[in-house]
Design a protein around this motif. Structure first.
Motif, mmCIF file in Angstrom:
data_model
loop_
_atom_site.group_PDB
_atom_site.id
_atom_site.type_symbol
_atom_site.label_atom_id
_atom_site.label_comp_id
_atom_site.label_asym_id
_atom_site.label_seq_id
_atom_site.Cartn_x
_atom_site.Cartn_y
_atom_site.Cartn_z
ATOM 1 N N ASN A 132 8.938 -20.499 19.039
ATOM 2 C CA ASN A 132 9.728 -20.468 17.895
ATOM 3 C C ASN A 132 10.095 -21.829 17.496
ATOM 4 O O ASN A 132 10.694 -22.187 16.696
ATOM 5 C CB ASN A 132 11.208 -19.928 17.983
ATOM 6 N N GLY A 133 9.652 -22.779 18.113
ATOM 7 C CA GLY A 133 9.770 -24.363 17.798
ATOM 8 C C GLY A 133 10.717 -24.926 18.594
ATOM 9 O O GLY A 133 11.221 -26.129 18.303
ATOM 10 N N ASN A 134 11.462 -24.149 19.412
ATOM 11 C CA ASN A 134 12.867 -24.486 20.018
ATOM 12 C C ASN A 134 12.311 -25.352 21.330
ATOM 13 O O ASN A 134 11.498 -24.979 22.097
ATOM 14 C CB ASN A 134 13.718 -23.489 20.489
ATOM 15 N N ILE A 135 12.931 -26.431 21.596
ATOM 16 C CA ILE A 135 12.873 -27.265 22.857
ATOM 17 C C ILE A 135 13.288 -26.689 24.018
ATOM 18 O O ILE A 135 14.630 -26.114 24.168
ATOM 19 C CB ILE A 135 13.310 -28.821 22.621
ATOM 20 N N LEU A 136 12.548 -26.527 25.055
ATOM 21 C CA LEU A 136 13.167 -25.817 26.229
ATOM 22 C C LEU A 136 13.069 -26.928 27.367
ATOM 23 O O LEU A 136 12.093 -27.582 27.508
ATOM 24 C CB LEU A 136 12.032 -24.833 26.812
ATOM 25 N N TYR A 137 14.366 -26.864 27.835
ATOM 26 C CA TYR A 137 14.422 -27.853 28.954
ATOM 27 C C TYR A 137 14.168 -27.190 30.344
ATOM 28 O O TYR A 137 14.662 -26.157 30.608
ATOM 29 C CB TYR A 137 16.001 -28.553 29.098
ATOM 30 N N ARG A 138 13.387 -27.766 31.167
ATOM 31 C CA ARG A 138 13.063 -27.052 32.365
ATOM 32 C C ARG A 138 13.522 -27.936 33.510
ATOM 33 O O ARG A 138 12.854 -29.008 33.867
ATOM 34 C CB ARG A 138 11.442 -26.732 32.568
ATOM 35 N N PHE A 139 14.448 -27.206 34.263
ATOM 36 C CA PHE A 139 14.987 -27.915 35.626
ATOM 37 C C PHE A 139 14.478 -27.315 36.553
ATOM 38 O O PHE A 139 15.065 -26.098 36.864
ATOM 39 C CB PHE A 139 16.622 -27.892 35.378
ATOM 40 N N LEU A 140 13.789 -27.846 37.433
ATOM 41 C CA LEU A 140 13.179 -27.399 38.545
ATOM 42 C C LEU A 140 13.559 -28.090 39.806
ATOM 43 O O LEU A 140 13.842 -29.131 39.872
ATOM 44 C CB LEU A 140 11.995 -27.287 38.548
#
Length: 140
Positions: A132-140
């Motif tokens: 959808n063009g949304n930025i996903l923040y991935r915290f691992l």
């Protein structure tokens, strides 16, 4: 209590400051007799200066109280954001969008983006863009 403090501070200051000025004027005025000068000094020392000091102290304490309340409110908001952030990280396996953060924390998307950007820098998060063009923040 705060309203009473404000009222008293204003009363003491409105009484003390103008009368202090009048008493000082009587003291430095060359046309004032020595007896009147003595009375002015006594009034200044006993009535007007203490009134001004009390009014100033009450005003100062109100300002300090307001600063403490603002600091506590800010701390509370930060704790709430931290709680929402950690809850979303746990619930979504470390992936958060700006919209999720904004919605769950009840803040604007701009504030949510700023918060997530700060957390991403702090925790070395990675970024992805979904379909959808949304930025996903991935915290691992």
């Amino acid at each position: 209590m705060r309203l009473v403090k404000k009222f008293l501070a204003v009363c003491f200051l409105f009484f003390g400051v103008p009368l202090s000025v009048v008493m000082i004027w009587d003291i430095i005025n060359p046309k004032t007799t020595n007896k009147e000068k003595e009375n002015a000094v006594a009034a200044l020392a006993v009535v007007t200066v203490p009134s001004t000091i009390i009014g100033g102290w009450l005003s100062w304490s109100l300002v300090q109280q307001s600063k403490k309340e603002k600091a506590l409110l800010l701390e509370s908001k930060q704790k709430h954001l931290q709680f929402v952030f950690l809850e979303l990280v746990e619930r979504n396996s470390g992936t958060i969008t700006v919209l999720q953060m904004a919605k769950n924390a009840n803040i604007s998307t701009q504030k949510a983006k700023e918060y997530l950007d700060d957390k991403a820098k702090e925790l070395n998060a990675s970024f992805e863009v979904n379909e959808n063009g949304n930025i996903l923040y991935r915290f691992l």
